[in-house]
Design a protein around this motif. Structure first.
Motif, mmCIF file in Angstrom:
data_model
loop_
_atom_site.group_PDB
_atom_site.id
_atom_site.type_symbol
_atom_site.label_atom_id
_atom_site.label_comp_id
_atom_site.label_asym_id
_atom_site.label_seq_id
_atom_site.Cartn_x
_atom_site.Cartn_y
_atom_site.Cartn_z
ATOM 1 N N ALA A 273 -19.853 10.347 23.432
ATOM 2 C CA ALA A 273 -19.085 11.594 23.439
ATOM 3 C C ALA A 273 -19.889 12.748 22.838
ATOM 4 C CB ALA A 273 -17.776 11.400 22.675
ATOM 5 N N VAL A 274 -20.587 12.481 21.747
ATOM 6 C CA VAL A 274 -21.355 13.554 21.092
ATOM 7 C C VAL A 274 -22.567 13.941 21.929
ATOM 8 C CG1 VAL A 274 -22.765 14.103 19.067
ATOM 9 C CG2 VAL A 274 -20.493 13.095 18.783
ATOM 10 N N ARG A 275 -23.167 12.991 22.626
ATOM 11 C CA ARG A 275 -24.286 13.354 23.509
ATOM 12 C C ARG A 275 -23.814 14.319 24.603
ATOM 13 N NH1 ARG A 275 -28.827 10.644 22.282
ATOM 14 N NH2 ARG A 275 -28.688 8.542 21.392
ATOM 15 N N GLU A 276 -22.659 14.052 25.189
ATOM 16 C CA GLU A 276 -22.134 14.972 26.208
ATOM 17 C C GLU A 276 -21.715 16.294 25.579
ATOM 18 O OE1 GLU A 276 -19.596 13.531 29.377
ATOM 19 O OE2 GLU A 276 -19.880 11.480 28.646
ATOM 20 N N ALA A 277 -21.098 16.225 24.418
ATOM 21 C CA ALA A 277 -20.675 17.446 23.731
ATOM 22 C C ALA A 277 -21.873 18.309 23.353
ATOM 23 C CB ALA A 277 -19.874 17.093 22.478
ATOM 24 N N SER A 278 -23.004 17.688 23.090
ATOM 25 C CA SER A 278 -24.217 18.426 22.746
ATOM 26 C C SER A 278 -24.667 19.310 23.903
ATOM 27 C CB SER A 278 -25.337 17.462 22.356
ATOM 28 O OG SER A 278 -25.023 16.771 21.169
ATOM 29 N N GLU A 279 -24.497 18.830 25.123
ATOM 30 C CA GLU A 279 -24.855 19.632 26.292
ATOM 31 C C GLU A 279 -23.947 20.852 26.412
ATOM 32 O OE1 GLU A 279 -27.552 19.157 28.154
ATOM 33 O OE2 GLU A 279 -28.006 17.522 26.751
ATOM 34 N N ILE A 280 -22.684 20.661 26.107
ATOM 35 C CA ILE A 280 -21.738 21.785 26.123
ATOM 36 C C ILE A 280 -22.120 22.801 25.056
ATOM 37 C CG2 ILE A 280 -19.328 22.448 25.748
ATOM 38 C CD1 ILE A 280 -18.564 19.634 26.785
ATOM 39 N N ALA A 281 -22.410 22.317 23.868
ATOM 40 C CA ALA A 281 -22.783 23.216 22.766
ATOM 41 C C ALA A 281 -24.044 23.995 23.100
ATOM 42 C CB ALA A 281 -22.975 22.419 21.482
ATOM 43 N N LEU A 282 -25.029 23.325 23.689
ATOM 44 C CA LEU A 282 -26.281 23.998 24.045
ATOM 45 C C LEU A 282 -26.075 25.038 25.145
ATOM 46 C CD1 LEU A 282 -28.868 21.074 24.004
ATOM 47 C CD2 LEU A 282 -28.785 23.031 22.440
ATOM 48 N N TYR A 283 -25.169 24.781 26.072
ATOM 49 C CA TYR A 283 -24.877 25.741 27.127
ATOM 50 C C TYR A 283 -24.444 27.083 26.526
ATOM 51 C CZ TYR A 283 -22.174 28.159 30.700
ATOM 52 O OH TYR A 283 -21.657 29.118 31.537
ATOM 53 N N TYR A 284 -23.525 27.035 25.578
ATOM 54 C CA TYR A 284 -23.050 28.271 24.949
ATOM 55 C C TYR A 284 -24.096 28.851 23.998
ATOM 56 C CZ TYR A 284 -18.421 27.439 26.879
ATOM 57 O OH TYR A 284 -17.369 27.253 27.746
ATOM 58 N N PHE A 285 -24.835 27.988 23.335
ATOM 59 C CA PHE A 285 -25.860 28.422 22.379
ATOM 60 C C PHE A 285 -26.936 29.258 23.070
ATOM 61 C CE2 PHE A 285 -29.822 27.236 19.929
ATOM 62 C CZ PHE A 285 -29.499 27.921 18.760
ATOM 63 N N LYS A 286 -27.251 28.918 24.295
ATOM 64 C CA LYS A 286 -28.334 29.580 25.018
ATOM 65 C C LYS A 286 -27.872 30.794 25.829
ATOM 66 C CE LYS A 286 -31.058 25.328 25.386
ATOM 67 N NZ LYS A 286 -31.567 24.264 26.299
ATOM 68 N N ARG A 287 -26.577 31.078 25.815
ATOM 69 C CA ARG A 287 -26.065 32.213 26.572
ATOM 70 C C ARG A 287 -26.469 33.531 25.922
ATOM 71 N NH1 ARG A 287 -19.845 31.414 28.249
ATOM 72 N NH2 ARG A 287 -20.305 33.432 29.194
ATOM 73 N N ASP A 288 -26.643 34.557 26.759
ATOM 74 C CA ASP A 288 -27.015 35.877 26.237
ATOM 75 C C ASP A 288 -25.890 36.487 25.400
ATOM 76 O OD1 ASP A 288 -29.492 35.758 27.424
ATOM 77 O OD2 ASP A 288 -28.826 36.749 29.264
ATOM 78 N N SER A 289 -24.665 36.236 25.791
ATOM 79 C CA SER A 289 -23.521 36.752 25.028
ATOM 80 C C SER A 289 -22.578 35.593 24.712
ATOM 81 C CB SER A 289 -22.788 37.836 25.810
ATOM 82 O OG SER A 289 -22.290 37.328 27.025
#
Length: 264
Positions: A16-32
């Motif tokens: 679950a945390v491995r998948e959640a990490s991808e979600i977190a990184l998606y928002y982390f890398k966004r311009d806004s």
């Protein structure tokens, strides 16, 4: 609790945390990144909410009989989670200030607690490429990608406390660590040897601590309250008082600083 059940819960957290990490990184890398502020002026981002939603839905679907406690979920029925056989305790993004400012020192913290103590826990630190995990059946914690070193004299936490400890133990040549935005990660730094110990201010919450507590314990360190007792989790009020985390030899002198007792 069976060893098989503990292992199954640990595996569930890891996936679950491995998948959640991808979600977190998606928002982390966004311009806004949309950021709101809570009543205590602490930030919460759309990344926090997205990770919380994913973990809540994924974990409770897999274990519907378990309780749920998370920083970003309203705790409407604390007595119900306290009565559950086990409870998930989660911080979707620990170190949100770092997360929203583009710093890498943040993590996803998830644990399973039974009878007041964590039996499985994971810290996923995707921006750092690190995963730290432990379960009650293991002899030691697993630290993937984490630095492993020893700096016996480096102490984290309140500067005044560090100075008092330095004065009391001059032979250790104690120095203060740099600020670490994520409390869970700071505790993990004790587990992997980058910190000899850390003072923890009052008002930390169970979701900041549960996974990291098990990891430091399996690394041979201790996380205790001001009385020197282990932390009890899944209580009605998840807020805690002052704490100390350190290698065993430093626990007593650090507690003496916190309580104002003379240091022996």
């Amino acid at each position: 609790m069976s060893l098989r059940a503990i292992a199954a819960d640990a595996d569930l957290l890891v996936e679950a945390v491995r998948e959640a990490s991808e979600i977190a990184l998606y928002y982390f890398k966004r311009d806004s990144l949309r950021v709101d502020f809570k009543e205590n002026d602490s930030p919460v981002s759309e990344g926090d909410y997205a990770v919380d939603k994913f973990l809540r839905e994924t974990l409770t679907a897999a274990r519907p009989e378990y309780g749920w406690l998370s920083e970003e979920t309203v705790d409407d029925e604390p007595l119900a989670r306290m009565a559950a056989p086990r409870t998930f305790i989660v911080d979707p993004i620990d170190g949100t200030r770092a997360y929203v400012s583009g710093q890498k020192t943040w993590c996803i913290s998830a644990a399973v607690v039974e009878d007041g103590r964590p039996i499985a826990g994971i810290l996923g630190c995707p921006a750092l490429g690190e995963v730290l995990l432990a379960n009650a059946d293991q002899e030691s914690a697993c630290m993937e990608g984490a630095e492993n070193s020893t700096h016996d004299a480096v102490i984290g936490g309140r500067r005044a406390y560090v100075e008092q400890l330095r004065s009391a133990l001059p032979t250790l040549n104690i120095t203060e660590s740099r600020y670490v935005p994520s409390l869970a990660y700071r505790i993990a730094m004790v587990a992997d040897g980058r910190l000899a110990g850390t003072f923890i201010r009052k008002h930390a919450h169970e979701w900041d601590l549960a996974a990291a507590d098990l990891i430091v314990s399996k690394a041979g360190m201790k996380l205790v309250d001001a009385d020197g007792a282990p932390i009890s989790y899944n209580r009605q009020n998840p807020k805690l008082g002052e704490l100390v985390c350190a290698k065993p030899a430093l626990i007593e002198p650090m507690l003496n600083v916190v309580t104002g007792r003379s240091i022996r």
